[in-house]
Design a protein around this motif. Sequence first.
Motif, PDB file in Angstrom:
ATOM      1  N   VAL A  55     -60.083 117.080  37.621  1.00  0.00           N
ATOM      2  CA  VAL A  55     -60.900 117.434  36.458  1.00  0.00           C
ATOM      3  C   VAL A  55     -60.454 118.775  35.880  1.00  0.00           C
ATOM      4  O   VAL A  55     -60.347 118.937  34.657  1.00  0.00           O
ATOM      5  N   VAL A  56     -60.197 119.741  36.768  1.00  0.00           N
ATOM      6  CA  VAL A  56     -59.728 121.045  36.291  1.00  0.00           C
ATOM      7  C   VAL A  56     -58.398 120.879  35.563  1.00  0.00           C
ATOM      8  O   VAL A  56     -58.164 121.486  34.506  1.00  0.00           O
ATOM      9  N   ASN A  57     -57.533 120.033  36.119  1.00  0.00           N
ATOM     10  CA  ASN A  57     -56.258 119.732  35.480  1.00  0.00           C
ATOM     11  C   ASN A  57     -56.483 119.135  34.091  1.00  0.00           C
ATOM     12  O   ASN A  57     -55.890 119.564  33.094  1.00  0.00           O
ATOM     13  N   LEU A  58     -57.362 118.131  34.021  1.00  0.00           N
ATOM     14  CA  LEU A  58     -57.673 117.496  32.738  1.00  0.00           C
ATOM     15  C   LEU A  58     -58.327 118.474  31.779  1.00  0.00           C
ATOM     16  O   LEU A  58     -58.078 118.443  30.568  1.00  0.00           O
ATOM     17  N   TYR A  59     -59.171 119.336  32.317  1.00  0.00           N
ATOM     18  CA  TYR A  59     -59.859 120.327  31.484  1.00  0.00           C
ATOM     19  C   TYR A  59     -58.845 121.254  30.823  1.00  0.00           C
ATOM     20  O   TYR A  59     -58.917 121.527  29.617  1.00  0.00           O
ATOM     21  N   GLN A  60     -57.880 121.760  31.618  1.00  0.00           N
ATOM     22  CA  GLN A  60     -56.884 122.665  31.063  1.00  0.00           C
ATOM     23  C   GLN A  60     -56.055 121.969  29.989  1.00  0.00           C
ATOM     24  O   GLN A  60     -55.768 122.541  28.929  1.00  0.00           O
ATOM     25  N   GLN A  61     -55.682 120.721  30.250  1.00  0.00           N
ATOM     26  CA  GLN A  61     -54.923 119.966  29.254  1.00  0.00           C
ATOM     27  C   GLN A  61     -55.765 119.718  28.003  1.00  0.00           C
ATOM     28  O   GLN A  61     -55.293 119.854  26.875  1.00  0.00           O
ATOM     29  N   GLY A  62     -57.032 119.322  28.222  1.00  0.00           N
ATOM     30  CA  GLY A  62     -57.908 119.024  27.097  1.00  0.00           C
ATOM     31  C   GLY A  62     -58.174 120.238  26.235  1.00  0.00           C
ATOM     32  O   GLY A  62     -58.172 120.148  24.998  1.00  0.00           O
ATOM     33  N   VAL A  63     -58.392 121.392  26.861  1.00  0.00           N
ATOM     34  CA  VAL A  63     -58.644 122.626  26.105  1.00  0.00           C
ATOM     35  C   VAL A  63     -57.417 122.996  25.275  1.00  0.00           C
ATOM     36  O   VAL A  63     -57.527 123.325  24.087  1.00  0.00           O
ATOM     37  N   ALA A  64     -56.237 122.949  25.909  1.00  0.00           N
ATOM     38  CA  ALA A  64     -55.008 123.289  25.193  1.00  0.00           C
ATOM     39  C   ALA A  64     -54.759 122.322  24.030  1.00  0.00           C
ATOM     40  O   ALA A  64     -54.428 122.743  22.912  1.00  0.00           O
ATOM     41  N   SER A  65     -54.936 121.032  24.292  1.00  0.00           N
ATOM     42  CA  SER A  65     -54.673 120.032  23.251  1.00  0.00           C
ATOM     43  C   SER A  65     -55.704 120.102  22.129  1.00  0.00           C
ATOM     44  O   SER A  65     -55.360 119.985  20.948  1.00  0.00           O
ATOM     45  N   MET A  66     -56.979 120.283  22.481  1.00  0.00           N
ATOM     46  CA  MET A  66     -58.001 120.385  21.439  1.00  0.00           C
ATOM     47  C   MET A  66     -57.783 121.634  20.593  1.00  0.00           C
ATOM     48  O   MET A  66     -58.057 121.627  19.388  1.00  0.00           O
ATOM     49  N   GLY A  67     -57.260 122.702  21.221  1.00  0.00           N
ATOM     50  CA  GLY A  67     -56.939 123.904  20.454  1.00  0.00           C
ATOM     51  C   GLY A  67     -55.861 123.626  19.420  1.00  0.00           C
ATOM     52  O   GLY A  67     -55.929 124.106  18.282  1.00  0.00           O
ATOM     53  N   ARG A  68     -54.852 122.837  19.795  1.00  0.00           N
ATOM     54  CA  ARG A  68     -53.774 122.494  18.855  1.00  0.00           C
ATOM     55  C   ARG A  68     -54.279 121.598  17.727  1.00  0.00           C
ATOM     56  O   ARG A  68     -53.890 121.756  16.566  1.00  0.00           O
ATOM     57  N   ILE A  69     -55.175 120.676  18.072  1.00  0.00           N
ATOM     58  CA  ILE A  69     -55.752 119.810  17.034  1.00  0.00           C
ATOM     59  C   ILE A  69     -56.638 120.624  16.101  1.00  0.00           C
ATOM     60  O   ILE A  69     -56.582 120.480  14.870  1.00  0.00           O
ATOM     61  N   SER A  70     -57.458 121.491  16.674  1.00  0.00           N
ATOM     62  CA  SER A  70     -58.371 122.312  15.860  1.00  0.00           C
ATOM     63  C   SER A  70     -57.616 123.265  14.957  1.00  0.00           C
ATOM     64  O   SER A  70     -58.092 123.616  13.872  1.00  0.00           O
ATOM     65  N   GLU A  71     -56.431 123.688  15.402  1.00  0.00           N
ATOM     66  CA  GLU A  71     -55.624 124.582  14.585  1.00  0.00           C
ATOM     67  C   GLU A  71     -55.319 123.949  13.226  1.00  0.00           C
ATOM     68  O   GLU A  71     -55.288 124.626  12.194  1.00  0.00           O
ATOM     69  N   VAL A  72     -55.097 122.646  13.237  1.00  0.00           N
ATOM     70  CA  VAL A  72     -54.859 121.920  11.983  1.00  0.00           C
ATOM     71  C   VAL A  72     -56.175 121.649  11.254  1.00  0.00           C
ATOM     72  O   VAL A  72     -56.286 121.838  10.040  1.00  0.00           O
ATOM     73  N   MET A  73     -57.185 121.215  12.005  1.00  0.00           N
ATOM     74  CA  MET A  73     -58.459 120.828  11.391  1.00  0.00           C
ATOM     75  C   MET A  73     -59.173 122.011  10.736  1.00  0.00           C
ATOM     76  O   MET A  73     -59.962 121.830   9.799  1.00  0.00           O
ATOM     77  N   ARG A  74     -58.906 123.224  11.239  1.00  0.00           N
ATOM     78  CA  ARG A  74     -59.572 124.407  10.669  1.00  0.00           C
ATOM     79  C   ARG A  74     -59.010 124.795   9.308  1.00  0.00           C
ATOM     80  O   ARG A  74     -59.664 125.515   8.556  1.00  0.00           O
TER      81      ARG A  74
END
Length: 580
Positions: A295-314
Amino acid sequence: MNNLKPLIPYLRAHQGAILLGVLTSLIGTILALLQPFLIGSAIDALQHNRPVSDILQLAALILGFAAVQGIFTFFTRYSINKVSREVEYELRRDYFAHLERMPQTFFQGMHTGDIMARATNDMSAVRGFIGPGILNTSNTVLMFIIASVLMFGIDAKLAVIAVLFLPLVSIAFTVIGNKMHQRYEKVQAQFGNLSTRAQENFSGIRVIKAYAQEDLEIGRFAKANREYVRLAMDYQRLSGLLWPLMTFVLGVTAGIILFVGGSEVIAGHITLGQFVQFNGYLGMLSWPMIALGWVVNLYQQGVASMGRISEVMRQEPAIADRPTALPVTAIRGEIEFRDVGLNYGGQPVLNGLSFHVPAGQTLAILGATGAGKTSIVNLITRVYEAQQGQVLIDGVDVRDLPLAVLRRAVGMVPQDTFLFSVALRENVSFGVDQVDEGRLAQAVTVARLSNDIDQFPQGLDTVIGERGVTLSGGQKQRTAIARAVMRDPAILILDDALSSIDTATQAEILQGLQSVLAGRTSLIIAHRISTVKAADQIIVLDDGHVIEQGRHQELVARGGVYAQMYRRELLSQELEVEVE
């Protein structure tokens, strides 16, 4: 956590399914934890020589609880994983819709491969965090709380040991997790670079082959690929450290429990059945603690990936409808530029440009490369905004018109013709809600695409390949002309649309366009004067200014720049005839 805030609205929309998944997880956890109790009771019953029927009854209960637990586990996984798929769908839908609203300048500043990586790889990482992440987090928390209470009920000393040692795994995860997050961001960024290089090679494969650059490009791709592997292995080294660490902590905990618990059984403080029951709870906590690492592994991946997606969405579209946009639903086509100025990167492109095109008339625009011809078109369709002056349609500033209404009223054939990897029919009818076969045939005839239909294996239903790779440059332009005619727009713009078409076919197309241009506002940008001779008015641009304006005969008689261009064209035609 700020990177995950954009996910909250998506999760809130599915809160019912998430709560159902957590509830079924709770019931399944309780049923699972009843089984060690029943096994411990069976062992104690055997020690006290209880009847076989009692043992069989306990065995039946264990089987029954296991079966019901399996049912609830299924519904837990189904509910949570369905939410993750739904959120992935909605997030990707909104991401795509957001990209569709972004201006051309946005795509000029971002690589296509990087945009695609965020829509695929990063979306999958976010889904993995939502699905298995929520599922294993809820299971771990519920299992840890309930099992801890039950273990304290058996023996407080053993429970304290277990409760103290197991969280050490989480502490180690927290320390390693921050570094994993940083490394995963680098992995995803490099994946975007790798995707960009591959995409550019596939799109430009004809140029690469023409210049015999295959080996060079293979080498460049291999270099980027090796860098991706290096970064991925840096990440995996940290990720791989988690599992041995968990095994070590859980092994130490089990060894201490065995020693202390065995002493408790020998001393008579707990029964053998209770000790087995306690170890059953401890064993059931082992997987959740291992899952916590995942879960921690998935969390780190999810946070990093959502940050990249949000960078565009913002990023908000620089060009959008104003809150005060007028409720216009139709456009006649009158165009006026009033002292319009436009800069690109601080460099002036248009300076105090003014002209007027009454609805239904044709304006031709000529000028050298870089004079600002295409910029005029971009201002009309609001690809760019004028920094000075006004661009008006039907007497209304284009910034006060609804963007969708404005662009639906314009049919445009750009310099760089783009065709989709679908059938020729779909390319011609692109942007038309209802395809009328009569109009389709007329558009194909006007563009003289009908001359080549017999060359295509399935006629208009022939798939033309990526970007129309199977068509010649002239066929691409004629397809784009047919597309614009098919749309039947109020304003028709031909931006150097006949540059790749031979003189004879050009004459045929111009003849066919006469009926299309009649009564329709049209802008024709061209280099050949033969293309624009019949226009209602002609303007000649130089360095963003109108230096000449009038009809063909007037401008020829004036003896200025236009007349010189016309004489050069006539001379060129005479030389071509002599050569033939």
